[in-house]
Design an enzyme around this catalytic site. Structure first.
Site, short mmCIF file in Angstrom:
data_model
loop_
_atom_site.label_atom_id
_atom_site.label_comp_id
_atom_site.label_asym_id
_atom_site.label_seq_id
_atom_site.Cartn_x
_atom_site.Cartn_y
_atom_site.Cartn_z
N LYS A 9 42.42 -20.70 -87.65
CA LYS A 9 42.25 -19.44 -88.40
C LYS A 9 41.15 -18.56 -87.79
CE LYS A 9 44.01 -21.27 -92.80
NZ LYS A 9 43.70 -21.44 -94.24
N TYR A 49 52.55 -16.49 -96.37
CA TYR A 49 51.89 -17.00 -97.58
C TYR A 49 52.60 -16.54 -98.86
CZ TYR A 49 47.81 -19.12 -95.26
OH TYR A 49 46.98 -19.92 -94.53
N PHE A 57 43.76 -15.17 -105.28
CA PHE A 57 43.13 -15.02 -103.97
C PHE A 57 44.09 -14.50 -102.90
CE2 PHE A 57 44.48 -19.48 -104.44
CZ PHE A 57 45.28 -19.65 -103.32
N ARG A 85 47.62 -32.86 -91.66
CA ARG A 85 46.94 -32.56 -92.93
C ARG A 85 45.71 -33.47 -93.09
NH1 ARG A 85 48.36 -28.13 -96.19
NH2 ARG A 85 47.42 -29.32 -97.87
N THR A 91 41.38 -28.74 -98.62
CA THR A 91 41.36 -27.27 -98.53
C THR A 91 39.93 -26.73 -98.58
OG1 THR A 91 43.49 -27.24 -99.66
CG2 THR A 91 42.28 -25.16 -99.55
N ARG A 102 38.13 -29.44 -91.23
CA ARG A 102 37.63 -28.47 -92.20
C ARG A 102 36.18 -28.78 -92.60
NH1 ARG A 102 43.18 -27.69 -95.75
NH2 ARG A 102 43.83 -25.72 -94.81
N ASN A 112 38.64 -21.76 -94.01
CA ASN A 112 38.59 -23.21 -93.82
C ASN A 112 39.17 -23.68 -92.48
OD1 ASN A 112 41.19 -22.58 -94.42
ND2 ASN A 112 41.35 -23.83 -96.27
N HIS A 115 45.15 -24.22 -90.65
CA HIS A 115 46.30 -24.32 -91.55
C HIS A 115 47.20 -25.44 -91.06
CE1 HIS A 115 49.96 -23.40 -93.80
NE2 HIS A 115 50.60 -23.61 -92.65
N GLU A 126 57.87 -22.34 -91.36
CA GLU A 126 56.73 -21.77 -90.63
C GLU A 126 56.96 -21.81 -89.11
OE1 GLU A 126 53.66 -23.06 -94.22
OE2 GLU A 126 53.40 -23.97 -92.24
P1 IDP Z 1 46.08 -25.62 -97.85
O1 IDP Z 1 45.78 -24.62 -96.75
O2 IDP Z 1 45.16 -26.79 -97.82
O3 IDP Z 1 47.54 -26.01 -97.88
P2 IDP Z 1 46.65 -23.93 -100.16
O4 IDP Z 1 46.37 -24.30 -101.57
O5 IDP Z 1 48.09 -23.94 -99.70
O6 IDP Z 1 45.76 -24.88 -99.24
O7 IDP Z 1 46.04 -22.49 -99.92
C1 IDP Z 1 46.33 -21.76 -98.76
C2 IDP Z 1 45.07 -21.11 -98.24
O8 IDP Z 1 44.61 -20.16 -99.18
C3 IDP Z 1 43.88 -22.06 -98.04
O9 IDP Z 1 43.92 -22.76 -96.82
C4 IDP Z 1 42.72 -21.10 -98.11
O10 IDP Z 1 42.52 -20.41 -96.88
C5 IDP Z 1 43.19 -20.11 -99.17
N1 IDP Z 1 42.69 -20.46 -100.50
C6 IDP Z 1 43.10 -21.49 -101.29
N2 IDP Z 1 42.42 -21.52 -102.44
C7 IDP Z 1 41.56 -20.47 -102.39
C8 IDP Z 1 40.57 -19.96 -103.31
O11 IDP Z 1 40.37 -20.48 -104.40
N3 IDP Z 1 39.87 -18.86 -102.88
C9 IDP Z 1 40.09 -18.26 -101.68
N4 IDP Z 1 41.00 -18.70 -100.80
C10 IDP Z 1 41.72 -19.79 -101.15
MG MG Z 2 49.27 -24.92 -98.30
#
Ligand code: IDP
Ligand code: MG
Length: 134
Positions: A9, A49, A57, A85, A91, A102, A112, A115, A126
């Site tokens: 990212k 997304y 968010f 993962r 996350t 991460r 973070n 992805h 994807e």
């Molecule tokens: P993941 O990337 O671990 O699969 P997801 O829940 O699918 O997590 O969320 C996608 C992305 O959205 C996260 O990697 C992060 O960059 C962002 N994200 C998730 N939760 C939050 C939040 O509470 N605040 C801001 N960004 C968030």
């Molecule tokens: Mg995800």
């Protein structure tokens, strides 16, 4: 062999961590089938997304993912989806286990570092979006 989709990212690319992350991917036995540094457009980020469209968010996430160049990759390995993962970690970087990407390179739940696809269906979607010729 299974395939998954990965992104380094914008925060991690900007901070100069792409090389370290690619090294960890190689050391963990992934075959990098495709890799490209590119700018994600707003349209692409919103499509990618789409599942998070209703989340509070979502706007922040799209802004962030389009804030600078990313490195997109197609990875192959036995159990590639869950292995990637696991290597990425949780996350929220603060909750991610020691030694995960991460934890090492993420700074905030919204920035973070990486992805990874979370299931075979999302991996196929994807990979198709970013590497239609794979
Ligand atoms: P993941 O990337 O671990 O699969 P997801 O829940 O699918 O997590 O969320 C996608 C992305 O959205 C996260 O990697 C992060 O960059 C962002 N994200 C998730 N939760 C939050 C939040 O509470 N605040 C801001 N960004 C968030
Ligand atoms: Mg995800």
């Amino acid at each position: 062999m299974e395939r998954t989709f990965a992104i380094i990212k914008p925060d991690a690319v900007k901070a100069g961590h792409a090389g370290d992350i690619i090294r960890l991917i190689e050391l963990n036995g992934f075959d990098i089938l495709r890799m490209e540094k590119r700018q994600i457009t707003r349209e692409m980020a919103e499509q990618f997304y789409g599942i998070h469209q209703s989340k509070p968010f979502f706007g922040e996430l799209v802004e962030y993912m389009t804030s600078g160049p990313v490195v997109v990759m197609a990875l192959q390995r036995d159990g590639a989806i869950s292995s990637w993962r696991e290597l990425m970690g949780a996350t929220d970087p603060k909750k991610a286990s020691l030694g995960t990407i991460r934890r090492m390179f993420g700074t905030h739940i919204g920035s973070n570092a990486t992805h990874g696809s979370d299931a075979p269906e999302t991996a196929a979607f994807e990979l198709g979006l970013f590497f239609p010729n794979l």
